[in-house]
Design a protein around this motif. Structure first.
Motif, mmCIF file in Angstrom:
data_model
loop_
_atom_site.group_PDB
_atom_site.id
_atom_site.type_symbol
_atom_site.label_atom_id
_atom_site.label_comp_id
_atom_site.label_asym_id
_atom_site.label_seq_id
_atom_site.Cartn_x
_atom_site.Cartn_y
_atom_site.Cartn_z
ATOM 1 N N TYR A 176 7.749 0.837 10.274
ATOM 2 C CA TYR A 176 8.256 1.047 11.634
ATOM 3 C C TYR A 176 8.715 2.490 11.767
ATOM 4 C CZ TYR A 176 8.161 -3.939 12.688
ATOM 5 O OH TYR A 176 7.753 -5.225 12.921
ATOM 6 N N ILE A 177 8.420 3.102 12.902
ATOM 7 C CA ILE A 177 8.850 4.464 13.182
ATOM 8 C C ILE A 177 9.620 4.461 14.492
ATOM 9 C CG2 ILE A 177 8.090 6.825 13.660
ATOM 10 C CD1 ILE A 177 5.679 6.304 11.895
ATOM 11 N N ASN A 178 10.870 4.846 14.399
ATOM 12 C CA ASN A 178 11.756 4.855 15.572
ATOM 13 C C ASN A 178 11.709 3.516 16.299
ATOM 14 O OD1 ASN A 178 12.501 7.576 15.094
ATOM 15 N ND2 ASN A 178 10.616 8.253 16.099
ATOM 16 N N GLY A 179 11.715 2.433 15.498
ATOM 17 C CA GLY A 179 11.761 1.088 16.044
ATOM 18 C C GLY A 179 10.437 0.494 16.444
ATOM 19 N N GLN A 180 9.338 1.277 16.368
ATOM 20 C CA GLN A 180 8.031 0.783 16.787
ATOM 21 C C GLN A 180 7.133 0.541 15.568
ATOM 22 O OE1 GLN A 180 7.287 0.117 20.121
ATOM 23 N NE2 GLN A 180 9.489 0.566 20.323
ATOM 24 N N GLU A 181 6.435 -0.591 15.588
ATOM 25 C CA GLU A 181 5.531 -0.915 14.486
ATOM 26 C C GLU A 181 4.408 0.125 14.404
ATOM 27 O OE1 GLU A 181 2.254 -4.294 13.889
ATOM 28 O OE2 GLU A 181 4.301 -5.115 13.968
ATOM 29 N N ALA A 182 4.156 0.638 13.173
ATOM 30 C CA ALA A 182 3.158 1.694 12.989
ATOM 31 C C ALA A 182 1.994 1.268 12.106
ATOM 32 C CB ALA A 182 3.824 2.937 12.385
ATOM 33 N N GLY A 183 2.084 0.113 11.456
ATOM 34 C CA GLY A 183 0.979 -0.339 10.612
ATOM 35 C C GLY A 183 1.461 -0.888 9.283
ATOM 36 N N ALA A 184 0.526 -1.415 8.501
ATOM 37 C CA ALA A 184 0.836 -2.046 7.219
ATOM 38 C C ALA A 184 0.602 -1.072 6.074
ATOM 39 C CB ALA A 184 -0.011 -3.293 7.015
ATOM 40 N N ILE A 185 1.546 -1.016 5.151
ATOM 41 C CA ILE A 185 1.403 -0.270 3.899
ATOM 42 C C ILE A 185 0.967 -1.268 2.824
ATOM 43 C CG2 ILE A 185 2.625 0.998 2.098
ATOM 44 C CD1 ILE A 185 2.129 2.680 4.531
ATOM 45 N N VAL A 186 -0.182 -0.998 2.187
ATOM 46 C CA VAL A 186 -0.814 -1.941 1.264
ATOM 47 C C VAL A 186 -0.763 -1.359 -0.148
ATOM 48 C CG1 VAL A 186 -2.917 -3.222 0.751
ATOM 49 C CG2 VAL A 186 -2.315 -2.709 3.126
ATOM 50 N N MET A 187 -0.213 -2.128 -1.100
ATOM 51 C CA MET A 187 0.023 -1.635 -2.455
ATOM 52 C C MET A 187 -0.520 -2.626 -3.479
ATOM 53 S SD MET A 187 3.929 -0.260 -1.746
ATOM 54 C CE MET A 187 4.338 -1.683 -0.700
ATOM 55 N N PRO A 188 -1.819 -2.561 -3.795
ATOM 56 C CA PRO A 188 -2.433 -3.510 -4.735
ATOM 57 C C PRO A 188 -1.879 -3.369 -6.147
ATOM 58 C CG PRO A 188 -4.099 -2.335 -3.454
ATOM 59 C CD PRO A 188 -2.801 -1.634 -3.231
ATOM 60 N N GLN A 189 -2.004 -4.444 -6.919
ATOM 61 C CA GLN A 189 -1.568 -4.388 -8.315
ATOM 62 C C GLN A 189 -2.448 -3.404 -9.091
ATOM 63 O OE1 GLN A 189 -2.532 -7.333 -6.820
ATOM 64 N NE2 GLN A 189 -3.977 -8.437 -8.108
ATOM 65 N N ARG A 190 -1.851 -2.773 -10.116
ATOM 66 C CA ARG A 190 -2.509 -1.707 -10.865
ATOM 67 C C ARG A 190 -2.637 -2.025 -12.358
ATOM 68 N NH1 ARG A 190 -3.132 3.092 -8.734
ATOM 69 N NH2 ARG A 190 -2.751 4.119 -10.730
ATOM 70 N N GLY A 191 -2.343 -3.268 -12.756
ATOM 71 C CA GLY A 191 -2.452 -3.652 -14.160
ATOM 72 C C GLY A 191 -1.290 -4.537 -14.562
ATOM 73 N N ILE A 192 -1.523 -5.416 -15.514
ATOM 74 C CA ILE A 192 -0.478 -6.347 -15.949
ATOM 75 C C ILE A 192 0.662 -5.580 -16.612
ATOM 76 C CG2 ILE A 192 0.028 -8.317 -17.445
ATOM 77 C CD1 ILE A 192 -2.919 -9.129 -17.140
ATOM 78 N N ASP A 193 1.855 -5.694 -16.045
ATOM 79 C CA ASP A 193 3.073 -5.040 -16.551
ATOM 80 C C ASP A 193 2.967 -3.512 -16.571
ATOM 81 O OD1 ASP A 193 4.461 -7.430 -16.942
ATOM 82 O OD2 ASP A 193 3.605 -7.712 -18.939
ATOM 83 N N GLU A 194 2.059 -2.958 -15.784
ATOM 84 C CA GLU A 194 1.909 -1.497 -15.710
ATOM 85 C C GLU A 194 2.848 -0.938 -14.639
ATOM 86 O OE1 GLU A 194 0.241 0.522 -17.531
ATOM 87 O OE2 GLU A 194 -1.107 -0.769 -18.673
ATOM 88 N N TRP A 195 4.136 -0.965 -14.938
ATOM 89 C CA TRP A 195 5.128 -0.554 -13.949
ATOM 90 C C TRP A 195 5.362 0.947 -13.928
ATOM 91 C CZ3 TRP A 195 6.005 -3.783 -10.261
ATOM 92 C CH2 TRP A 195 5.869 -5.150 -10.502
ATOM 93 N N LEU A 196 4.746 1.673 -14.859
ATOM 94 C CA LEU A 196 4.818 3.141 -14.827
ATOM 95 C C LEU A 196 3.490 3.768 -14.412
ATOM 96 C CD1 LEU A 196 7.001 3.821 -17.984
ATOM 97 C CD2 LEU A 196 7.646 4.192 -15.602
ATOM 98 N N SER A 197 2.517 2.934 -14.109
ATOM 99 C CA SER A 197 1.243 3.431 -13.581
ATOM 100 C C SER A 197 1.355 3.486 -12.063
ATOM 101 C CB SER A 197 0.096 2.506 -13.982
ATOM 102 O OG SER A 197 -1.088 2.850 -13.293
ATOM 103 N N THR A 198 1.336 4.691 -11.514
ATOM 104 C CA THR A 198 1.541 4.838 -10.081
ATOM 105 C C THR A 198 0.271 5.324 -9.379
ATOM 106 O OG1 THR A 198 2.334 7.117 -10.305
ATOM 107 C CG2 THR A 198 3.987 5.351 -10.385
ATOM 108 N N GLY A 199 0.181 5.010 -8.124
ATOM 109 C CA GLY A 199 -0.927 5.459 -7.289
ATOM 110 C C GLY A 199 -0.497 5.421 -5.842
#
Length: 449
Positions: free
Chosen positions: A384-407
């Motif tokens: 949301y930007i200034n109270g208005q919906e702006a779209g969906a942020i999509v964050m797929p999984q990147r590996g099992i327990d890969e919590w330091l692998s970023t993208g």
């Protein structure tokens, strides 16, 4: 279909489930439908899910016939009036069911065998449903509508003899349907012995219903079918960038490479080095391999150019409370905000920009809830930007327990006003999993266009 991010390019491969559905749901007009069914390459053992195939990838969606995709293709072929494609499609399903003794999840398109696939299973429900649909929707020609069932059988000339469907429970009735003859025109249609010129069974019928359909044995004008051997596209380029020059590590003589910037084709090269020429705009450069001017592969990850002074980065500690139990090192954990259905379901932060106008936004994140090639634990948040919906942020999984692998997530086009803007990421959308919807947010990127 389009792929590649905020400046997409068109894939030169085909998605045959998508094509079939475009016909089934009348997105393609009749002329388009006939063209799709007659011209799409049809491999020997059935319709490939995609065409051509990616090299060095085990059969699953790649180099595979999925019976439920074949079933949709058959329904589309019947609708387009292509009896040769329909006959071949029915044969593909019945061959597989007969040889395998079960409804397999998929089989290899290039050799017709169920062995050698990345994953497979017996008695796959969508395969069984696809097989059953051939009887209901094609041979019996049944379309289930709110007020009843409409009948319009399409029976290839090879399917001679009597076709029967018995003991079908439909609302408050039990149906027995018999189809004799072939063709796509009905000669006579009776319900409990009475003629019915509408070829329609009302939904309020009760008791035992006998339906007899006699086809006209008419010859369906044959259309073309593009039978082809399996084909493979060239490999996706692996590119090392130094400055504005990219060296194609897996360059192969005989393959040319198309250069596209911001969705616009610029040039084609036959050397292992691609050059990007910067200007004052944010840009993405794609490199697409082309084999013998026939098969196009997929672009590598686009080269991203961000002009100086146009990037704003908002780190996690400026957005909300950092820290997460997914990362044992507390110093590293402090670089992230944990977003889950239980934690930080609505994070709000402010961004100050010098001028209002068009911007691009994405987030750097980690998601270690599952592998990259399967499962259903993609994290989704609404922006949301200034109270208005702006779209969906999509964050797929990147590996099992890969919590330091970023993208990076997908990128959104947004509008900001001059001065202070309030941005929010809210947990408002369920993913396919329904329970696990977790990501670690490292920072937000905002790029002026």
């Amino acid at each position: 279909y389009l792929y590649g991010g905020i400046y997409p390019i068109q894939s030169q491969s085909v998605d045959n489930l998508g094509q079939a559905l475009s016909i089934v749901f009348d997105i393609a007009n009749p002329e388009m439908a006939r063209s799709i069914i007659s011209k799409t390459p049809y491999t020997p053992y059935g319709i490939s899910s995609v065409y051509p195939q990616m090299p060095d990838i085990k059969p699953y969606h790649n180099d595979a016939v999925w019976p439920f995709v074949q079933a949709y293709w058959n329904i589309a072929a019947a609708k387009a009036g292509n009896i040769l494609a329909l006959n071949k499609g029915l044969a593909a399903l019945y061959r597989a069911a007969a040889f395998f003794g079960t409804n397999k999840e998929l089989f290899v398109a290039s050799n017709g065998d169920y062995r050698g696939t990345a994953v497979n299973s017996d008695s796959q429900l969508w395969s069984a449903a696809g097989n059953a649909a051939m009887i209901f929707r094609i041979i019996m020609g049944m379309t289930f509508e709110p007020d009843g069932i409409r009948f319009a059988p399409v029976v290839p000339p090879s399917f001679t003899g009597e076709k029967t469907l018995t003991n079908l429970k439909y609302r408050n009735a039990t149906l027995n349907v018999k189809v004799t003859g072939t063709g796509d025109r009905i000669k006579s249609f009776t319900i409990n012995g009475e003629n019915n010129d509408d070829h329609f069974l009302k939904g309020n019928v009760k008791g035992n219903i006998e339906i007899l359909i006699t086809m006209a044995d008419n010859t369906i004008k044959p259309q073309e079918i593009n039978s082809q051997p399996q084909a493979w596209m060239p490999a996706t380029p692996i590119v090392d960038w130094i400055g504005y020059k990219g060296e194609i590590r897996n360059y192969s003589p005989g393959i040319s490479y198309g250069l596209t910037v911001n969705s616009t084709f610029l040039d084609q090269i036959t050397t292992p080095v691609a050059t990007f020429i910067p200007d004052e705009n944010y840009s993405l450069m794609d490199i697409v391999p082309v084999l013998k001017e026939t098969w196009s592969g997929f672009s590598c990850k686009p080269f991203e150019y961000i002009p100086a002074g146009s990037l704003t980065v908002v780190n996690a500690d400026k957005i909300g409370k950092t820290g997460t139990s997914f990362i044992k090192d507390k110093d590293k954990a402090s670089r992230f905000i944990e977003l889950s259905p239980q934690k930080n379901t609505d994070v709000t932060f402010k961004v100050n920009v010098d001028s209002g106008g068009d911007y691009l936004l994405d987030v750097r994140y980690a998601n270690g809830e599952g592998p990259i090639n399967t499962e259903n634990k993609c994290a989704i948040r609404m922006l949301y930007i200034n109270g208005q919906e702006a779209g969906a942020i999509v964050m797929p999984q990147r590996g099992i327990d890969e919590w330091l692998s970023t993208g990076f997530s997908n990128m959104l086009r947004i509008k900001l006003k001059e001065g202070v803007n309030e941005l929010s990421l809210r947990h408002e959308i369920d993913n396919m999993n329904g329970t696990v919807n977790t990501a670690l947010l490292q920072y937000v990127r905002i790029i002026r266009q």
